[in-house]
Design a protein around this motif. Structure first.
Motif, mmCIF file in Angstrom:
data_model
loop_
_atom_site.group_PDB
_atom_site.id
_atom_site.type_symbol
_atom_site.label_atom_id
_atom_site.label_comp_id
_atom_site.label_asym_id
_atom_site.label_seq_id
_atom_site.Cartn_x
_atom_site.Cartn_y
_atom_site.Cartn_z
ATOM 1 N N ALA A 117 -68.365 99.404 84.422
ATOM 2 C CA ALA A 117 -69.724 98.960 84.124
ATOM 3 C C ALA A 117 -70.508 98.782 85.418
ATOM 4 N N VAL A 118 -71.838 98.867 85.310
ATOM 5 C CA VAL A 118 -72.683 98.808 86.503
ATOM 6 C C VAL A 118 -72.528 97.478 87.234
ATOM 7 N N GLY A 119 -72.343 96.377 86.513
ATOM 8 C CA GLY A 119 -72.163 95.089 87.173
ATOM 9 C C GLY A 119 -70.941 95.076 88.078
ATOM 10 N N LYS A 120 -69.848 95.643 87.599
ATOM 11 C CA LYS A 120 -68.614 95.717 88.403
ATOM 12 C C LYS A 120 -68.823 96.626 89.606
ATOM 13 N N ARG A 121 -69.522 97.736 89.409
ATOM 14 C CA ARG A 121 -69.785 98.642 90.534
ATOM 15 C C ARG A 121 -70.653 97.951 91.586
ATOM 16 N N ASN A 122 -71.636 97.177 91.143
ATOM 17 C CA ASN A 122 -72.485 96.447 92.079
ATOM 18 C C ASN A 122 -71.689 95.426 92.876
#
Length: 200
Positions: A117-122
């Motif tokens: 998910a984008v949050g984890k990538r961020n």
């Protein structure tokens, strides 16, 4: 100079300069605040001056395109460089800097099959960038199902993180705001050429 230690977090927030996705700020005294969903905010602090700054990015990196100049600060790689350069231009020294970072909540559905998910990538990007630059991450609050309110007090380097439930702020409203930013990156027509962390 205001004695922020004598103020409540609500009073500090009322006095703060608020930043949105793709923005950053460096201050010597005025607090900085932001509201995060899947985005991440990184705070940098030089305790000697003292001075501090915060940014707010929504993607780790962004492909260069026809409108890259407009959107580049929404990406972590450019937003981190902008914040670091802003600190250095105000007299901060990189070897003295400390970092605190927050966000990456799972509040919007951006999962692609086989990709995190984008949050984890961020969150992963924030860790990697700080490691690469040799800036210690002294406090953090990443991931989970929450939105977050962040307050940074530049005079002390104190950062306050409030995990926000839907009873306190509309996660749907935040989800729509972040989704609108994400969609704008895809749909725009081409243009011509430590101190402490406190949960409160």
């Amino acid at each position: 100079m205001t004695d922020y230690s004598s103020l409540s977090t609500r009073d500090i927030e009322r006095l703060s300069r608020s930043i949105r996705p793709g923005e950053w700020a460096v201050e010597r005294e005025r607090p900085i605040s932001t509201l995060l969903g899947s985005c991440v905010a990184v705070c940098l602090f030089d305790p000697v001056l003292p001075i501090a700054g915060m940014n707010h990015f929504m993607l780790p990196q962004m492909k260069r395109g026809a409108h890259a100049d407009e959107d580049v600060l929404l990406a972590g790689d450019a937003c981190m460089e902008a914040l670091l350069n802003g600190m250095l231009q105000r007299g901060a020294a990189k070897h003295r800097m400390q970092a605190k970072a927050f966000g990456g909540g799972a509040v919007i559905d951006t999962t692609v099959q086989g990709a995190p998910a984008v949050g984890k990538r961020n969150a992963d990007f924030a860790h990697e960038w700080l490691d690469r630059e040799g800036i210690p991450l002294v406090a953090s609050d990443f991931l989970g199902p929450w939105s977050r309110k962040i307050l940074l007090v530049p005079a002390t380097g104190d950062a306050y993180c409030k995990r926000v439930t839907s009873s306190l702020v509309s996660q749907e409203s935040l989800r729509r705001e972040e989704q609108a930013y994400a969609e704008s990156l895809l749909n725009k027509p081409a243009q011509p050429a430590g101190k402490k962390i406190e949960l409160f």
